[in-house]
Scaffold this active site. Structure first.
Site, PDB file in Angstrom:
ATOM      1  N   ALA A   1       0.013  28.938 -14.657  1.00  0.00           N
ATOM      2  CA  ALA A   1       0.964  29.161 -13.569  1.00  0.00           C
ATOM      3  C   ALA A   1       2.289  29.727 -14.079  1.00  0.00           C
ATOM      4  O   ALA A   1       2.841  29.262 -15.074  1.00  0.00           O
ATOM      5  CB  ALA A   1       1.230  27.885 -12.777  1.00  0.00           C
ATOM      6  N   GLY A   2       2.789  30.735 -13.373  1.00  0.00           N
ATOM      7  CA  GLY A   2       4.111  31.279 -13.639  1.00  0.00           C
ATOM      8  C   GLY A   2       4.163  32.525 -14.484  1.00  0.00           C
ATOM      9  O   GLY A   2       5.226  33.148 -14.623  1.00  0.00           O
TER      10      GLY A   2
ATOM     11  N   GLY B   1       2.672  31.147  -8.886  1.00  0.00           N
ATOM     12  CA  GLY B   1       2.892  32.389  -8.157  1.00  0.00           C
ATOM     13  C   GLY B   1       4.281  32.978  -8.273  1.00  0.00           C
ATOM     14  O   GLY B   1       4.585  33.980  -7.626  1.00  0.00           O
TER      15      GLY B   1
ATOM     16  N   THR C   1      -2.075  35.271  -9.821  1.00  0.00           N
ATOM     17  CA  THR C   1      -1.137  36.121  -9.074  1.00  0.00           C
ATOM     18  C   THR C   1      -0.620  37.290  -9.900  1.00  0.00           C
ATOM     19  O   THR C   1      -0.443  38.391  -9.377  1.00  0.00           O
ATOM     20  CB  THR C   1       0.043  35.276  -8.565  1.00  0.00           C
ATOM     21  OG1 THR C   1      -0.464  34.149  -7.853  1.00  0.00           O
ATOM     22  CG2 THR C   1       0.928  36.094  -7.644  1.00  0.00           C
TER      23      THR C   1
ATOM     24  N   LYS D   1     -11.152  22.058 -13.078  1.00  0.00           N
ATOM     25  CA  LYS D   1      -9.702  22.078 -13.215  1.00  0.00           C
ATOM     26  C   LYS D   1      -9.108  21.143 -12.167  1.00  0.00           C
ATOM     27  O   LYS D   1      -9.308  21.327 -10.967  1.00  0.00           O
ATOM     28  CB  LYS D   1      -9.147  23.492 -13.020  1.00  0.00           C
ATOM     29  CG  LYS D   1      -7.618  23.545 -13.112  1.00  0.00           C
ATOM     30  CD  LYS D   1      -7.067  24.886 -12.691  1.00  0.00           C
ATOM     31  CE  LYS D   1      -5.552  24.813 -12.569  1.00  0.00           C
ATOM     32  NZ  LYS D   1      -4.966  26.023 -11.970  1.00  0.00           N
TER      33      LYS D   1
END
Length: 290
Positions: free
Chosen positions: A217-218, A191, A240, A130
Site C-alpha cells: 500500500a502507498g 491508494g 493502484t 492476505k
C-alpha cells in the site's frame, strides 16, 4: 532522515532477508538464484499485484503479464470468482498459471475477515491468504487489535497468513510471534501513491523479522518500489500504482524492473557516502608536461 540515506545504511550490511543464496549474494541477476520464499514456496518474482481498478479484464491481463508477477491478490467481497459468463477473473488470470492470494479487503472486524478467508478456502482450496482488517473508512489504516485477533484464529486453523499492518515494529513482532507467513506494513495510505513515508520503521521491521517483509500500500511510482527493495524488503505488493497510471501496462513493466534493480542494489551493497570528493582516476603515475 532521507530515504537514500536509509538505503545506504541498509546496503552497508550483509543481506539478511530470506532466501539469499550464495550466488544471489554475489549479485546474480537470475531470479532462480534468489527466490522469494513464502510459506515454503519459491517465487521468481518479488512483485505482487492486485487485480482491481483496471478499466476491463483485458487491461488487467495485459498489465499483470507485463509485471511478471506470480502472485495476484483477489478481494472476494468485490469480485465474483464463480461467474460463468466467460468475463470473470479466472478466465483472464488462470489460477493454473498464477498463485491467487485471496484477501479480506473491506472487512472491519476480525470475525468478518475470518469468515471471508474461510470462504476463500472453501471456494478454491486456498490456504495462503492476505489478511487485512480495516479500522477507519477514510484512512483505510488497519485495526491492529482486530487483525491480531483474526491472525491468531487463522494461523490456528491452518492458514498461511500474509498480514497487512501498520509500520510499527512492535506490532510486526506480535504478528510474527503468532506464526504468520509474511508481514506487510503499509508504506502510506492505501491508494495514496505517496511512497514510503516512514522508511526507518520499515527498515526496523525488516531487520528484526525472520519472515518475509513486503511493503504493501502507498507505492506510487517505480522509484518507491526500488527504495523498498533497497531497504531490504523481500518484495512489494501494489495495485493502484499500476492500474491508475496513464499507461498501466508500461507502468507494470517499470515496476517489474524497479523491484529487480532495487533487489540487486541491496544485494550488491551501496557505496558509503562521503563528505569529500574522491577522484575516480588514480592520482599516482600522472604524466607531467614540462
Amino acid at each position: 532522515m532521507a530515504n537514500d540515506e536509509l538505503a545506504v545504511r541498509s546496503a552497508a550490511r550483509e543481506p539478511r532477508s530470506e532466501g539469499v543464496s550464495g550466488e544471489a549474494a554475489k549479485g546474480s541477476s537470475s531470479p532462480s538464484h534468489d527466490p522469494l520464499l513464502i510459506a515454503g514456496k519459491k517465487f521468481s518474482s518479488r512483485l505482487l499485484v492486485g487485480t482491481g481498478k483496471y478499466k476491463d479484464l483485458k487491461q488487467t491481463k495485459s498489465a499483470i503479464e507485463a509485471s511478471g508477477a506470480e502472485i495476484v491478490t483477489v478481494a472476494l467481497r468485490r469480485i465474483n470468482l464463480a461467474s460463468a459468463d466467460g468475463e470473470n477473473l479466472q478466465a483472464a488470470i488462470p489460477p493454473e498459471k498464477y498463485t491467487y492470494l485471496p484477501n479480506s479487503a473491506g472487512c472491519f472486524t476480525a470475525d468478518d475477515a475470518v469468515r471471508t478467508l474461510r470462504l476463500a478456502r472453501e471456494l478454491g482450496g486456498w490456504k495462503l491468504v492476505k489478511l487485512e482488517v480495516i479500522g477507519d473508512k477514510n484512512s483505510l489504516f488497519p485495526d491492529v487489535e482486530e487483525t491480531l485477533k483474526a491472525a491468531k484464529i487463522l494461523v490456528t486453523d491452518g492458514f498461511e497468513v500474509m498480514v497487512y499492518t501498520n509500520d510499527d515494529p512492535i506490532s510486526a513482532r506480535k504478528f510474527e510471534d503468532l506464526g504468520v507467513a509474511a508481514i506487510m506494513p503499509l508504506a502510506a495510505p492505501i491508494g495514496s501513491g505517496l511512497g514510503i513515508q516512514n522508511p526507518l520503521n520499515i527498515r526496523m521491521i525488516v531487520e528484526q523479522s525472520r519472515v518475509p517483509v513486503l511493503v504493501d500500500a502507498g507505492v506510487g511510482t517505480a522509484s518507491d518500489a526500488a527504495i523498498a527493495m533497497e531497504i531490504g524488503c523481500a518484495g512489494v505488493l501494489m495495485n493502484t500504482a499500476i492500474a491508475e497510471a496513464r499507461d498501466p501496462v508500461q507502468m507494470a513493466t517499470a515496476m517489474k524492473l524497479a523491484v529487480e534493480s532495487g533487489r540487486l542494489a541491496y544485494l550488491a551493497g551501496r557505496m558509503e557516502k562521503r563528505e569529500s570528493a574522491s577522484a575516480s582516476s588514480p592520482q599516482t603515475g600522472l604524466i607531467h608536461v614540462i
